[in-house]
Design a protein around this motif. Structure first.
Motif, PDB file in Angstrom:
ATOM      1  N   MET A  64      -2.707  -4.227  17.114  1.00 39.40           N
ATOM      2  CA  MET A  64      -3.168  -4.744  18.409  1.00 39.40           C
ATOM      3  C   MET A  64      -3.478  -6.244  18.304  1.00 39.40           C
ATOM      4  O   MET A  64      -4.313  -6.645  17.506  1.00 39.40           O
ATOM      5  N   LEU A  65      -2.821  -7.039  19.133  1.00 38.28           N
ATOM      6  CA  LEU A  65      -3.095  -8.474  19.102  1.00 38.28           C
ATOM      7  C   LEU A  65      -4.164  -8.803  20.147  1.00 38.28           C
ATOM      8  O   LEU A  65      -3.856  -9.058  21.309  1.00 38.28           O
ATOM      9  N   ARG A  66      -5.405  -8.757  19.730  1.00 37.21           N
ATOM     10  CA  ARG A  66      -6.506  -9.008  20.656  1.00 37.21           C
ATOM     11  C   ARG A  66      -6.971 -10.458  20.558  1.00 37.21           C
ATOM     12  O   ARG A  66      -7.232 -10.961  19.479  1.00 37.21           O
ATOM     13  N   ASP A  67      -7.072 -11.077  21.717  1.00 32.00           N
ATOM     14  CA  ASP A  67      -7.607 -12.448  21.764  1.00 32.00           C
ATOM     15  C   ASP A  67      -8.604 -12.513  22.914  1.00 32.00           C
ATOM     16  O   ASP A  67      -8.234 -12.416  24.078  1.00 32.00           O
ATOM     17  N   THR A  68      -9.883 -12.622  22.572  1.00 34.03           N
ATOM     18  CA  THR A  68     -10.944 -12.503  23.571  1.00 34.03           C
ATOM     19  C   THR A  68     -11.543 -13.872  23.928  1.00 34.03           C
ATOM     20  O   THR A  68     -11.228 -14.880  23.289  1.00 34.03           O
ATOM     21  N   PHE A  69     -12.428 -13.866  24.920  1.00 33.46           N
ATOM     22  CA  PHE A  69     -13.139 -15.106  25.283  1.00 33.46           C
ATOM     23  C   PHE A  69     -13.973 -15.625  24.116  1.00 33.46           C
ATOM     24  O   PHE A  69     -14.112 -16.818  23.917  1.00 33.46           O
ATOM     25  N   LYS A  70     -14.503 -14.681  23.351  1.00 31.52           N
ATOM     26  CA  LYS A  70     -15.294 -15.053  22.181  1.00 31.52           C
ATOM     27  C   LYS A  70     -14.420 -15.837  21.183  1.00 31.52           C
ATOM     28  O   LYS A  70     -14.820 -16.869  20.649  1.00 31.52           O
ATOM     29  N   HIS A  71     -13.222 -15.317  20.930  1.00 30.83           N
ATOM     30  CA  HIS A  71     -12.287 -16.012  20.045  1.00 30.83           C
ATOM     31  C   HIS A  71     -11.977 -17.407  20.571  1.00 30.83           C
ATOM     32  O   HIS A  71     -11.937 -18.379  19.830  1.00 30.83           O
ATOM     33  N   LYS A  72     -11.748 -17.477  21.885  1.00 32.80           N
ATOM     34  CA  LYS A  72     -11.398 -18.776  22.487  1.00 32.80           C
ATOM     35  C   LYS A  72     -12.548 -19.766  22.339  1.00 32.80           C
ATOM     36  O   LYS A  72     -12.333 -20.945  22.067  1.00 32.80           O
ATOM     37  N   GLY A  73     -13.752 -19.252  22.519  1.00 37.93           N
ATOM     38  CA  GLY A  73     -14.942 -20.096  22.358  1.00 37.93           C
ATOM     39  C   GLY A  73     -15.060 -20.626  20.937  1.00 37.93           C
ATOM     40  O   GLY A  73     -15.376 -21.797  20.706  1.00 37.93           O
ATOM     41  N   LYS A  74     -14.772 -19.755  19.977  1.00 34.56           N
ATOM     42  CA  LYS A  74     -14.826 -20.169  18.567  1.00 34.56           C
ATOM     43  C   LYS A  74     -13.771 -21.226  18.259  1.00 34.56           C
ATOM     44  O   LYS A  74     -13.987 -22.115  17.446  1.00 34.56           O
ATOM     45  N   ARG A  75     -12.616 -21.109  18.924  1.00 35.07           N
ATOM     46  CA  ARG A  75     -11.559 -22.109  18.712  1.00 35.07           C
ATOM     47  C   ARG A  75     -11.971 -23.482  19.241  1.00 35.07           C
ATOM     48  O   ARG A  75     -11.645 -24.504  18.642  1.00 35.07           O
ATOM     49  N   LEU A  76     -12.675 -23.477  20.364  1.00 35.93           N
ATOM     50  CA  LEU A  76     -13.169 -24.756  20.911  1.00 35.93           C
ATOM     51  C   LEU A  76     -14.119 -25.412  19.919  1.00 35.93           C
ATOM     52  O   LEU A  76     -14.064 -26.618  19.678  1.00 35.93           O
ATOM     53  N   GLN A  77     -14.987 -24.593  19.318  1.00 35.57           N
ATOM     54  CA  GLN A  77     -15.932 -25.119  18.307  1.00 35.57           C
ATOM     55  C   GLN A  77     -15.171 -25.647  17.094  1.00 35.57           C
ATOM     56  O   GLN A  77     -15.500 -26.705  16.556  1.00 35.57           O
ATOM     57  N   LEU A  78     -14.147 -24.898  16.679  1.00 39.84           N
ATOM     58  CA  LEU A  78     -13.350 -25.309  15.522  1.00 39.84           C
ATOM     59  C   LEU A  78     -12.656 -26.647  15.799  1.00 39.84           C
ATOM     60  O   LEU A  78     -12.663 -27.548  14.958  1.00 39.84           O
TER      61      LEU A  78
END
Length: 214
Positions: free
Chosen positions: A1-15
């Protein structure tokens, strides 16, 4: 399952903010870091580590490079949309995805059979379609597709392979970490048929670039 959530997106912004804070200025590169679901390139049990600015082990004794290193190397390449780019060391495919995201035509070589098969399937699942993915010896490059606008080596090379310099267009850029235990990030710009400008940019650590001994 390729899950990409808002949480992941938020972490990417921080990264991306961390990477920018370390000196990467290219907006398109930072945008790619914000866009690409890095956690999917890693074993699901390590998902929490995906958005730290660290390298991480993947299959076949290789690593997924530190996001800062990926961004730094990519920035040095100065990718323009439509550039033909040779990538030596497909690895997890994360760097490949960054190059695709920037609109490059990517030709990539991986030395590890297991990794090559896995990454090839995975990249197309994510919708990243490099022009050509090959299993083979990175030291030889891909003469049949040369010359390239840009060449990137994502493993530590004890020396600069002559074949790669030969496959660079005049005006083209080669970014390669050179050295045995610690590598110096090195940029070669081809100025003429025989001429190259060389610049060095600090120390990095990479897994070694393996030469085909067969």
């Amino acid at each position: 399952m390729l899950r990409d959530t808002f949480k992941h997106k938020g972490k990417r912004l921080q990264l991306a903010a961390i990477v920018e804070g370390k000196g990467v200025k290219d907006k398109k590169v930072l945008e790619a870091i914000k866009t690409i679901p890095r956690h999917l390139f890693m074993d699901s049990s390590f998902e929490d580590h995906a958005y730290q600015d660290k390298a991480f082990p993947i299959a076949a004794d290789q690593t997924i490079s530190q996001p800062y290193t990926v961004a730094y190397q990519t920035e040095l390449l100065e990718i323009k949309k439509g550039d033909s780019v040779l990538e030596i060391g497909t690895g997890s495919g994360y760097q490949t995805a960054v190059l695709c995201e920037l609109g490059a035509k990517v030709y990539s070589i991986e030395r590890q059979q297991e990794l090559f098969k896995k990454t090839k399937i995975f990249l197309s699942k994510l919708g990243y379609r490099p022009k050509f993915l090959s299993f083979g010896d990175g030291y030889k490059g891909l003469p049949q597709y040369a010359p390239f606008d840009k060449i990137i080596v994502t493993a530590g090379a004890p020396f600069v392979p002559k074949a790669l310099l030969a496959q660079l267009k005049v005006g083209g850029r080669l970014v390669i970490p050179v050295g045995e235990n610690v590598q110096v990030m090195t940029l070669y710009v081809r100025t003429s048929e025989k001429g190259f400008d060389k610049k060095e940019f600090g120390d990095f650590r990479f897994v070694p670039l393996l030469e085909d001994k067969n």
